[in-house]
Design a protein around this motif. Structure first.
Motif, PDB file in Angstrom:
ATOM      1  N   THR A  39       0.840  -1.196   0.000  1.00  0.00           N
ATOM      2  CA  THR A  39       0.000   0.000   0.000  1.00  0.00           C
ATOM      3  C   THR A  39       0.879   1.252   0.000  1.00  0.00           C
ATOM      4  OG1 THR A  39      -1.720  -1.194   1.205  1.00  0.00           O
ATOM      5  CG2 THR A  39      -1.835   1.194   1.260  1.00  0.00           C
ATOM      6  N   GLN A  40       1.895   1.249   0.871  1.00  0.00           N
ATOM      7  CA  GLN A  40       2.796   2.399   0.952  1.00  0.00           C
ATOM      8  C   GLN A  40       3.651   2.543  -0.304  1.00  0.00           C
ATOM      9  OE1 GLN A  40       4.679   1.458   4.804  1.00  0.00           O
ATOM     10  NE2 GLN A  40       3.786   3.356   5.574  1.00  0.00           N
ATOM     11  N   CYS A  41       4.048   1.405  -0.883  1.00  0.00           N
ATOM     12  CA  CYS A  41       4.880   1.454  -2.096  1.00  0.00           C
ATOM     13  C   CYS A  41       4.128   2.170  -3.223  1.00  0.00           C
ATOM     14  CB  CYS A  41       5.258   0.053  -2.555  1.00  0.00           C
ATOM     15  SG  CYS A  41       6.402  -0.803  -1.453  1.00  0.00           S
ATOM     16  N   HIS A  42       2.787   2.118  -3.168  1.00  0.00           N
ATOM     17  CA  HIS A  42       1.999   2.758  -4.213  1.00  0.00           C
ATOM     18  C   HIS A  42       1.506   4.138  -3.820  1.00  0.00           C
ATOM     19  CE1 HIS A  42       1.741  -0.228  -7.420  1.00  0.00           C
ATOM     20  NE2 HIS A  42       2.289  -0.944  -6.466  1.00  0.00           N
ATOM     21  N   GLY A  43       2.002   4.617  -2.690  1.00  0.00           N
ATOM     22  CA  GLY A  43       1.630   5.954  -2.264  1.00  0.00           C
ATOM     23  C   GLY A  43       0.179   6.057  -1.818  1.00  0.00           C
ATOM     24  N   PHE A  44      -0.459   4.901  -1.541  1.00  0.00           N
ATOM     25  CA  PHE A  44      -1.835   4.944  -1.032  1.00  0.00           C
ATOM     26  C   PHE A  44      -1.811   5.159   0.472  1.00  0.00           C
ATOM     27  CE2 PHE A  44      -2.888   1.709  -4.566  1.00  0.00           C
ATOM     28  CZ  PHE A  44      -2.994   2.735  -5.495  1.00  0.00           C
ATOM     29  N   ASP A  45      -2.880   5.714   0.992  1.00  0.00           N
ATOM     30  CA  ASP A  45      -3.002   5.856   2.443  1.00  0.00           C
ATOM     31  C   ASP A  45      -3.158   4.484   3.086  1.00  0.00           C
ATOM     32  OD1 ASP A  45      -2.872   8.564   2.220  1.00  0.00           O
ATOM     33  OD2 ASP A  45      -5.058   8.863   2.224  1.00  0.00           O
ATOM     34  N   LEU A  46      -2.552   4.338   4.269  1.00  0.00           N
ATOM     35  CA  LEU A  46      -2.777   3.126   5.046  1.00  0.00           C
ATOM     36  C   LEU A  46      -4.229   3.119   5.504  1.00  0.00           C
ATOM     37  CD1 LEU A  46       0.473   3.207   7.180  1.00  0.00           C
ATOM     38  CD2 LEU A  46      -0.126   1.435   5.521  1.00  0.00           C
ATOM     39  N   PRO A  47      -4.804   1.916   5.709  1.00  0.00           N
ATOM     40  CA  PRO A  47      -6.176   1.873   6.226  1.00  0.00           C
ATOM     41  C   PRO A  47      -6.249   2.634   7.556  1.00  0.00           C
ATOM     42  CG  PRO A  47      -5.435  -0.331   5.605  1.00  0.00           C
ATOM     43  CD  PRO A  47      -4.258   0.569   5.501  1.00  0.00           C
ATOM     44  N   PRO A  48      -7.381   3.265   7.842  1.00  0.00           N
ATOM     45  CA  PRO A  48      -7.529   3.996   9.103  1.00  0.00           C
ATOM     46  C   PRO A  48      -7.199   3.084  10.283  1.00  0.00           C
ATOM     47  CG  PRO A  48      -9.466   4.300   7.709  1.00  0.00           C
ATOM     48  CD  PRO A  48      -8.596   3.300   7.019  1.00  0.00           C
ATOM     49  N   GLY A  49      -6.456   3.603  11.259  1.00  0.00           N
ATOM     50  CA  GLY A  49      -6.096   2.805  12.424  1.00  0.00           C
ATOM     51  C   GLY A  49      -4.768   2.095  12.280  1.00  0.00           C
ATOM     52  N   ILE A  50      -4.257   2.020  11.041  1.00  0.00           N
ATOM     53  CA  ILE A  50      -2.945   1.408  10.834  1.00  0.00           C
ATOM     54  C   ILE A  50      -1.914   2.531  10.764  1.00  0.00           C
ATOM     55  CG2 ILE A  50      -1.526  -0.062   9.357  1.00  0.00           C
ATOM     56  CD1 ILE A  50      -3.852  -1.543  10.684  1.00  0.00           C
ATOM     57  N   THR A  51      -1.145   2.682  11.845  1.00  0.00           N
ATOM     58  CA  THR A  51      -0.150   3.752  11.906  1.00  0.00           C
ATOM     59  C   THR A  51       1.205   3.224  11.456  1.00  0.00           C
ATOM     60  OG1 THR A  51       0.407   3.142  14.165  1.00  0.00           O
ATOM     61  CG2 THR A  51      -1.332   4.779  13.887  1.00  0.00           C
ATOM     62  N   GLU A  52       2.146   4.169  11.284  1.00  0.00           N
ATOM     63  CA  GLU A  52       3.526   3.797  10.957  1.00  0.00           C
ATOM     64  C   GLU A  52       4.072   2.799  11.965  1.00  0.00           C
ATOM     65  OE1 GLU A  52       5.797   4.175   8.684  1.00  0.00           O
ATOM     66  OE2 GLU A  52       4.608   5.434   7.329  1.00  0.00           O
ATOM     67  N   SER A  53       3.758   3.022  13.232  1.00  0.00           N
ATOM     68  CA  SER A  53       4.358   2.143  14.233  1.00  0.00           C
ATOM     69  C   SER A  53       3.707   0.758  14.210  1.00  0.00           C
ATOM     70  CB  SER A  53       4.331   2.781  15.626  1.00  0.00           C
ATOM     71  OG  SER A  53       3.090   2.591  16.231  1.00  0.00           O
ATOM     72  N   VAL A  54       2.440   0.674  13.785  1.00  0.00           N
ATOM     73  CA  VAL A  54       1.825  -0.646  13.585  1.00  0.00           C
ATOM     74  C   VAL A  54       2.509  -1.361  12.415  1.00  0.00           C
ATOM     75  CG1 VAL A  54      -0.278  -1.831  12.830  1.00  0.00           C
ATOM     76  CG2 VAL A  54      -0.417  -0.062  14.591  1.00  0.00           C
ATOM     77  N   VAL A  55       2.786  -0.598  11.366  1.00  0.00           N
ATOM     78  CA  VAL A  55       3.466  -1.185  10.205  1.00  0.00           C
ATOM     79  C   VAL A  55       4.833  -1.717  10.623  1.00  0.00           C
ATOM     80  CG1 VAL A  55       4.430  -0.734   7.917  1.00  0.00           C
ATOM     81  CG2 VAL A  55       2.256   0.307   8.569  1.00  0.00           C
ATOM     82  N   ASN A  56       5.553  -0.901  11.383  1.00  0.00           N
ATOM     83  CA  ASN A  56       6.883  -1.306  11.828  1.00  0.00           C
ATOM     84  C   ASN A  56       6.805  -2.547  12.706  1.00  0.00           C
ATOM     85  OD1 ASN A  56       9.610  -1.344  12.344  1.00  0.00           O
ATOM     86  ND2 ASN A  56       9.565   0.313  13.856  1.00  0.00           N
ATOM     87  N   ALA A  57       5.886  -2.536  13.635  1.00  0.00           N
ATOM     88  CA  ALA A  57       5.761  -3.684  14.545  1.00  0.00           C
ATOM     89  C   ALA A  57       5.348  -4.944  13.769  1.00  0.00           C
ATOM     90  CB  ALA A  57       4.741  -3.372  15.632  1.00  0.00           C
ATOM     91  N   THR A  58       4.499  -4.763  12.764  1.00  0.00           N
ATOM     92  CA  THR A  58       4.090  -5.896  11.933  1.00  0.00           C
ATOM     93  C   THR A  58       5.288  -6.454  11.166  1.00  0.00           C
ATOM     94  OG1 THR A  58       1.891  -4.912  11.669  1.00  0.00           O
ATOM     95  CG2 THR A  58       2.504  -6.625  10.107  1.00  0.00           C
ATOM     96  N   TYR A  59       6.111  -5.537  10.664  1.00  0.00           N
ATOM     97  CA  TYR A  59       7.326  -5.968   9.957  1.00  0.00           C
ATOM     98  C   TYR A  59       8.252  -6.748  10.886  1.00  0.00           C
ATOM     99  CZ  TYR A  59      11.933  -5.814   7.821  1.00  0.00           C
ATOM    100  OH  TYR A  59      13.165  -6.173   7.340  1.00  0.00           O
ATOM    101  N   GLN A  60       8.467  -6.215  12.101  1.00  0.00           N
ATOM    102  CA  GLN A  60       9.355  -6.904  13.049  1.00  0.00           C
ATOM    103  C   GLN A  60       8.822  -8.299  13.362  1.00  0.00           C
ATOM    104  OE1 GLN A  60      12.156  -5.488  13.830  1.00  0.00           O
ATOM    105  NE2 GLN A  60      11.728  -3.407  13.133  1.00  0.00           N
ATOM    106  N   ALA A  61       7.503  -8.411  13.557  1.00  0.00           N
ATOM    107  CA  ALA A  61       6.903  -9.708  13.881  1.00  0.00           C
ATOM    108  C   ALA A  61       7.065 -10.681  12.717  1.00  0.00           C
ATOM    109  CB  ALA A  61       5.426  -9.527  14.225  1.00  0.00           C
ATOM    110  N   SER A  62       6.837 -10.144  11.532  1.00  0.00           N
ATOM    111  CA  SER A  62       6.911 -10.977  10.341  1.00  0.00           C
ATOM    112  C   SER A  62       8.335 -11.494  10.116  1.00  0.00           C
ATOM    113  CB  SER A  62       6.446 -10.135   9.151  1.00  0.00           C
ATOM    114  OG  SER A  62       6.480 -10.868   7.988  1.00  0.00           O
ATOM    115  N   LEU A  63       9.307 -10.591  10.242  1.00  0.00           N
ATOM    116  CA  LEU A  63      10.714 -10.974  10.050  1.00  0.00           C
ATOM    117  C   LEU A  63      11.126 -11.992  11.108  1.00  0.00           C
ATOM    118  CD1 LEU A  63      13.298 -10.374   8.369  1.00  0.00           C
ATOM    119  CD2 LEU A  63      13.882  -8.661  10.095  1.00  0.00           C
ATOM    120  N   TRP A  64      10.716 -11.711  12.356  1.00  0.00           N
ATOM    121  CA  TRP A  64      11.091 -12.633  13.433  1.00  0.00           C
ATOM    122  C   TRP A  64      10.512 -14.020  13.183  1.00  0.00           C
ATOM    123  CZ3 TRP A  64       9.009 -16.061  16.771  1.00  0.00           C
ATOM    124  CH2 TRP A  64       9.869 -16.554  17.767  1.00  0.00           C
ATOM    125  N   GLU A  65       9.214 -14.066  12.867  1.00  0.00           N
ATOM    126  CA  GLU A  65       8.557 -15.361  12.684  1.00  0.00           C
ATOM    127  C   GLU A  65       9.166 -16.139  11.537  1.00  0.00           C
ATOM    128  OE1 GLU A  65       4.469 -15.474  11.156  1.00  0.00           O
ATOM    129  OE2 GLU A  65       3.995 -16.888  12.756  1.00  0.00           O
TER     130      GLU A  65
END
Ligand code: NAG
Ligand code: NAG
Ligand code: NAG
Ligand code: NAG
Ligand code: NAG
Ligand code: NAG
Length: 421
Positions: free
Chosen positions: A259-285
């Motif tokens: 979504t961000q790669c295409h310059g679209f807005d993140l869905p409401p409620g999804i903040t930068e820090s949620v994105v970051n935390a999701t990335y960390q979780a995904s990489l860790w898992e």
């Protein structure tokens, strides 16, 4: 890889994140760089392993929060009786697959995971960068396409097939594709196989015990702890996306990044820090599930063996192909690099790995392994320009010698079912 290299890699990733602050690093891998320590050496052969370019997400909430994706990248088709190319003398009709607007998960006319115009362009750019290195700087390949120098393989997925085509278009742009012989155009074979047999990514059809490892690894204290720590995050995301059950972390990460790669807005409620935390979780898992060395090795052993065999066959003179393309996915590039202890970041779109075979005046051979523009000091190697005996010693310690036996499940309970998406 020594600590200095890890640091360089990290600085590289961080600076990408910072300089393109509006676009995550995930959107584009760094282009290739010249090789290190090449004085007095000649490049003989290269094998390139890639991840496809920018694409639409593989998961959608289907609730229409996102704008329209740009799916202007089409593909024309022409069936050929007998597969002999004679049809091409007389092409007067081509066919095009068109996704009906409004009948896909995503708004617009894109299918899930479809390569975008940007993704195709990324591979053209990558191919162009390889052209400056391998045609001009290192004079490995002919300036005009010589099909006998090149061999191409892709997973049987539209985005990887198209990425390979973009790569080749950059490597041999119009005007450099050579004589056309009896047909009006040249033809390049892109070898592929049924996904059941695909070994460019972990595949428990080929190695059934991977299913058992998966269940064992997810039935552990460490993994329960991980789920516990991320419970609130998952709930928060499910609420924001208005879904009952979130998909895997990697699917969420991919949805947000794409979504961000295409310059679209993140869905409401999804903040930068949620994105970051999701990335960390995904990489860790992802790293955790592959991190038992035997799981990583069983997952990639037969593919890596093909790369090793190509080097050996080239040295022995059995083959003369100078440039191999393997067009795959993040779970091609990621697990492959993990074999060398490199798992610090998720492979961005258009990630690329090069295995280069070099030779000195006394016919001594060397391998240089490069990942997204960084030359890697392979463990057991005295330099990034790794003497081939040292490289083979490490390589053979990675391959699983009794692969077929080692892949047999210890019990018959969990033989089937797809664990690796
Ligand atoms: C998809 O939609 C865009 C924008 O409406 C259009 O330009 C493009 O041609 C469409 N793609 C295909 C394959 O029809
Ligand atoms: C879609 O991508 C193409 C190729 O990069 C570009 O020319 C076009 O302007 C894009 N369209 C939209 C609506 O962004
Ligand atoms: C998974 O765990 C079970 C029970 O501890 C054990 O018997 C089995 O050998 C393990 N399988 C693998 C592939 O590690
Ligand atoms: C992302 O999360 C990691 C780990 O929680 C943290 O160290 C880092 O500073 C965060 N980065 C950004 C840009 O928020
Ligand atoms: C080269 O080909 C010969 C004949 O097929 C075979 O015996 C030999 O093992 C091959 N060499 C390598 C390095 O694979
Ligand atoms: C077999 O798979 C199921 C899920 O389908 C899982 O709950 C169970 O723990 C697995 N058993 C073993 C022995 O791995």
């Amino acid at each position: 890889m020594n600590e200095f290299k890890v640091l360089l890699l990290l600085i590289c990733v961080i600076s990408i994140t910072v300089t393109q602050s509006q676009k995550p690093f995930y959107c584009q891998a760094p282009l290739p760089n010249p090789s290190e320590n090449t004085n007095g050496l000649t490049l003989k052969m290269v094998q390139v392993v890639t991840r496809h370019g920018d694409r639409t997400p593989l998961y959608s909430t289907m609730n229409g929060l996102m704008d329209e994706w740009n799916c202007t990248l089409g593909s024309y088709m022409l069936p050929s009786q007998g597969n002999n190319g004679e049809t091409l003398n007389n092409v007067d009709l081509l066919y095009r697959k068109v996704y009906l607007p409004g009948r896909e998960y995503l708004p617009g006319n894109c299918s899930l995971g479809q390569l975008t115009a940007l993704g195709y362009q990324q591979h053209i750019n990558l191919g162009q960068a390889f052209r400056s290195l391998y045609v001009y700087k290192y004079a490995l390949l002919s300036e005009t396409l010589d099909e006998s120098e090149i061999w191409v393989r892709s997973t049987d997925v539209p985005r990887t097939l198209q990425s390979a085509q973009g790569h080749l278009t950059g490597l041999y742009p119009p005007g450099t594709t050579g004589e056309t012989g009896q047909n009006s155009v040249n033809i390049i074979d892109i070898f592929t196989m049924d996904s059941y047999f695909e070994n460019m990514e972990p595949n428990n059809n080929l190695c059934p015990i991977l299913v058992q490892y998966y269940y064992n690894n997810t039935d552990s204290q460490t993994y329960y702890q991980f789920n516990k720590e991320n419970y609130n995050l998952k709930k928060e995301i499910e609420q924001a996306l208005d879904i009952n059950k979130a998909p895997d972390w990697s699917d969420l990460m991919d949805l947000f990044f794409a979504t961000q790669c295409h310059g679209f807005d993140l869905p409401p409620g999804i903040t930068e820090s949620v994105v970051n935390a999701t990335y960390q979780a995904s990489l860790w898992e992802n790293n955790y599930l592959l991190s038992p060395s035997i799981v990583n090795r069983l997952s990639m052993s037969t593919f890596f063996e093909e790369i090793i065999n190509n080097i050996e066959e080239f040295i022995s003179g059995n083959i003369t192909t100078k440039y191999f393309i393997f067009s795959g996915h993040d779970d091609t590039v990621g697990p492959l690099m993990m074999l060398f202890g490199i798992d610090q970041y998720w492979p961005p779109y258009a990630s690329h790995v090069e295995f280069e075979l070099w030779e000195d005046d006394n016919s001594n051979k060397f391998i240089q392994l490069k990942y997204n523009g960084v030359s890697i000091e392979v463990s057991g190697c005295s330099s990034t320009m790794c003497p081939i005996d040292e490289f083979f010693e490490t390589a053979y310690s990675i391959l699983v010698p009794d692969y077929s036996d080692a892949c047999q499940p210890t019990s018959s309970s969990n033989e089937s079912g797809s664990v690796w998406p």
